[in-house]
Design an enzyme around this catalytic site. Sequence first.
Site, mmCIF file in Angstrom:
data_model
loop_
_atom_site.group_PDB
_atom_site.id
_atom_site.type_symbol
_atom_site.label_atom_id
_atom_site.label_comp_id
_atom_site.label_asym_id
_atom_site.label_seq_id
_atom_site.Cartn_x
_atom_site.Cartn_y
_atom_site.Cartn_z
ATOM 1 N N ASP A 78 0.833 -1.209 0.000
ATOM 2 C CA ASP A 78 0.000 0.000 0.000
ATOM 3 C C ASP A 78 0.865 1.255 0.000
ATOM 4 O O ASP A 78 2.000 1.248 0.471
ATOM 5 C CB ASP A 78 -0.907 -0.032 1.245
ATOM 6 C CG ASP A 78 -2.079 0.920 1.114
ATOM 7 O OD1 ASP A 78 -2.305 1.457 0.005
ATOM 8 O OD2 ASP A 78 -2.772 1.144 2.123
ATOM 9 N N ARG A 94 0.109 7.687 -2.563
ATOM 10 C CA ARG A 94 0.551 8.752 -1.648
ATOM 11 C C ARG A 94 2.038 9.067 -1.844
ATOM 12 O O ARG A 94 2.455 10.215 -1.832
ATOM 13 C CB ARG A 94 0.287 8.338 -0.192
ATOM 14 C CG ARG A 94 -1.122 8.649 0.265
ATOM 15 C CD ARG A 94 -1.469 7.924 1.526
ATOM 16 N NE ARG A 94 -1.701 6.508 1.263
ATOM 17 C CZ ARG A 94 -1.779 5.587 2.215
ATOM 18 N NH1 ARG A 94 -1.593 5.921 3.467
ATOM 19 N NH2 ARG A 94 -2.020 4.330 1.892
ATOM 20 N N HIS A 130 3.131 3.418 -8.718
ATOM 21 C CA HIS A 130 3.017 1.996 -9.066
ATOM 22 C C HIS A 130 4.291 1.529 -9.795
ATOM 23 O O HIS A 130 4.794 0.441 -9.546
ATOM 24 C CB HIS A 130 1.789 1.748 -9.949
ATOM 25 C CG HIS A 130 0.489 2.098 -9.282
ATOM 26 N ND1 HIS A 130 0.198 1.740 -7.982
ATOM 27 C CD2 HIS A 130 -0.605 2.782 -9.728
ATOM 28 C CE1 HIS A 130 -1.008 2.190 -7.664
ATOM 29 N NE2 HIS A 130 -1.512 2.824 -8.693
ATOM 30 N N LEU A 147 11.176 -20.306 -4.434
ATOM 31 C CA LEU A 147 10.079 -19.463 -3.940
ATOM 32 C C LEU A 147 8.829 -19.576 -4.820
ATOM 33 O O LEU A 147 8.925 -19.530 -6.051
ATOM 34 C CB LEU A 147 10.547 -17.998 -3.926
ATOM 35 C CG LEU A 147 9.498 -16.949 -3.570
ATOM 36 C CD1 LEU A 147 9.078 -17.063 -2.108
ATOM 37 C CD2 LEU A 147 10.023 -15.543 -3.853
ATOM 38 N N ARG A 160 -5.712 -2.149 8.227
ATOM 39 C CA ARG A 160 -6.886 -2.870 7.717
ATOM 40 C C ARG A 160 -6.426 -4.126 6.993
ATOM 41 O O ARG A 160 -5.282 -4.216 6.557
ATOM 42 C CB ARG A 160 -7.638 -2.003 6.679
ATOM 43 C CG ARG A 160 -8.381 -0.833 7.211
ATOM 44 C CD ARG A 160 -9.252 -0.238 6.099
ATOM 45 N NE ARG A 160 -8.461 0.374 5.042
ATOM 46 C CZ ARG A 160 -8.000 1.624 5.061
ATOM 47 N NH1 ARG A 160 -8.260 2.396 6.084
ATOM 48 N NH2 ARG A 160 -7.290 2.100 4.048
HETATM 49 C C1 FPP Z 1 -1.775 0.131 -3.496
HETATM 50 O O1 FPP Z 1 -1.326 1.452 -3.407
HETATM 51 C C2 FPP Z 1 -1.157 -0.552 -4.631
HETATM 52 C C3 FPP Z 1 -1.836 -1.089 -5.675
HETATM 53 C C4 FPP Z 1 -3.292 -1.017 -5.796
HETATM 54 C C5 FPP Z 1 -1.137 -1.723 -6.803
HETATM 55 C C6 FPP Z 1 0.110 -2.467 -6.470
HETATM 56 C C7 FPP Z 1 0.908 -2.662 -7.691
HETATM 57 C C8 FPP Z 1 2.248 -2.634 -7.790
HETATM 58 C C9 FPP Z 1 3.130 -2.504 -6.639
HETATM 59 C C10 FPP Z 1 2.905 -2.729 -9.117
HETATM 60 C C11 FPP Z 1 2.584 -3.920 -9.945
HETATM 61 C C12 FPP Z 1 2.869 -5.200 -9.264
HETATM 62 C C13 FPP Z 1 3.371 -6.300 -9.865
HETATM 63 C C14 FPP Z 1 3.388 -7.552 -9.090
HETATM 64 C C15 FPP Z 1 3.902 -6.295 -11.214
HETATM 65 P P1 FPP Z 1 -2.394 2.632 -3.568
HETATM 66 O O2 FPP Z 1 -2.460 3.010 -5.002
HETATM 67 O O3 FPP Z 1 -3.698 2.216 -2.984
HETATM 68 O O4 FPP Z 1 -1.728 3.759 -2.721
HETATM 69 P P2 FPP Z 1 -2.494 4.891 -1.867
HETATM 70 O O5 FPP Z 1 -3.169 4.178 -0.735
HETATM 71 O O6 FPP Z 1 -1.369 5.741 -1.401
HETATM 72 O O7 FPP Z 1 -3.447 5.588 -2.766
#
Ligand code: FPP
Length: 269
Positions: A32, A36, A49, A143, A206
């Site tokens: 997460d 931000r 991301h 893994l 959460r």
């Molecule tokens: C949550 O942060 C993150 C996600 C919804 C996407 C996670 C994806 C990656 C780390 C990249 C792709 C992964 C792979 C395995 C190739 P958020 O966007 O909810 O952050 P926020 O809470 O700060 O808004």
Amino acid sequence: MYLCTLFANTYMIIPESIDHNKLPEHIAIIMDGNGRWAKERGEDRVYGHYEGVRSVRAIVDACGELGIGYLTLYAFSAENWNRPKAEVDALMELLVNTIRKEVEELKKNNVRLHVIGDFESLPEICQQELNEAMEMTAANTGLNLILALSYSSRDEIAMAVRKIAEKVKSGALRIEDITDETIKQHLYTAAFPDPELMIRTSGEYRISNYLLYQLAYSELYFTNVHWPDFRKENLYEALLNYQQRERRFGKTSEQIQSVNPTHAQGNEE
Ligand code: FPP
């Protein structure tokens, strides 16, 4: 104190204080804070991301080096489909490009890829890329990297209930034979052990519809670090914290300590 170990022609630094006999077999992570992290830098959420992929690489590496059996990453929840279309498209594109780019490395590092979630709801190109990568890594024995994609734990449980009900209806299963193990065997994660450790980054406390059944006895670790900043050192910190915990499974501390005195809280071997 750090210990240098030669591994796959590179030096890695693993804190000496990590007890290799007390590592979790399965770590689950809610990655997460990408959005931000990007906003704090005046960038678009998607940038977070992209940077988050660097952390994925580092943590997959670290888990491989430590000999962790299973790593489950919450990469896209069923609820994430409700985000702005541009962000969803960018995430899907990032997924395809990352898998395409990393699959050889996964193969080389003996990592086996799996996916849990509503696979059919993913764009065709994602399904193809993932299927190819899963096939290419199917013989790997190191893994197990499990990506939770279009994943909802409540949907997963509902799916398991439907499958069990079908078996009861057809006479293949008797109602009185349904146990918690029956439910486990009908989840996406049937082939995997439950995670002993669940990590969530970015200061949110959460579970967010993640592995609700499987996390029943997991140790939960929360850190304020945003996912794009989460690196090997942060994982080691989580593991050291995990190793301080006393996992009682409903028993008393005395019962646990009498069975395994060397693993009691604060007792270093
Ligand atoms: C949550 O942060 C993150 C996600 C919804 C996407 C996670 C994806 C990656 C780390 C990249 C792709 C992964 C792979 C395995 C190739 P958020 O966007 O909810 O952050 P926020 O809470 O700060 O808004």
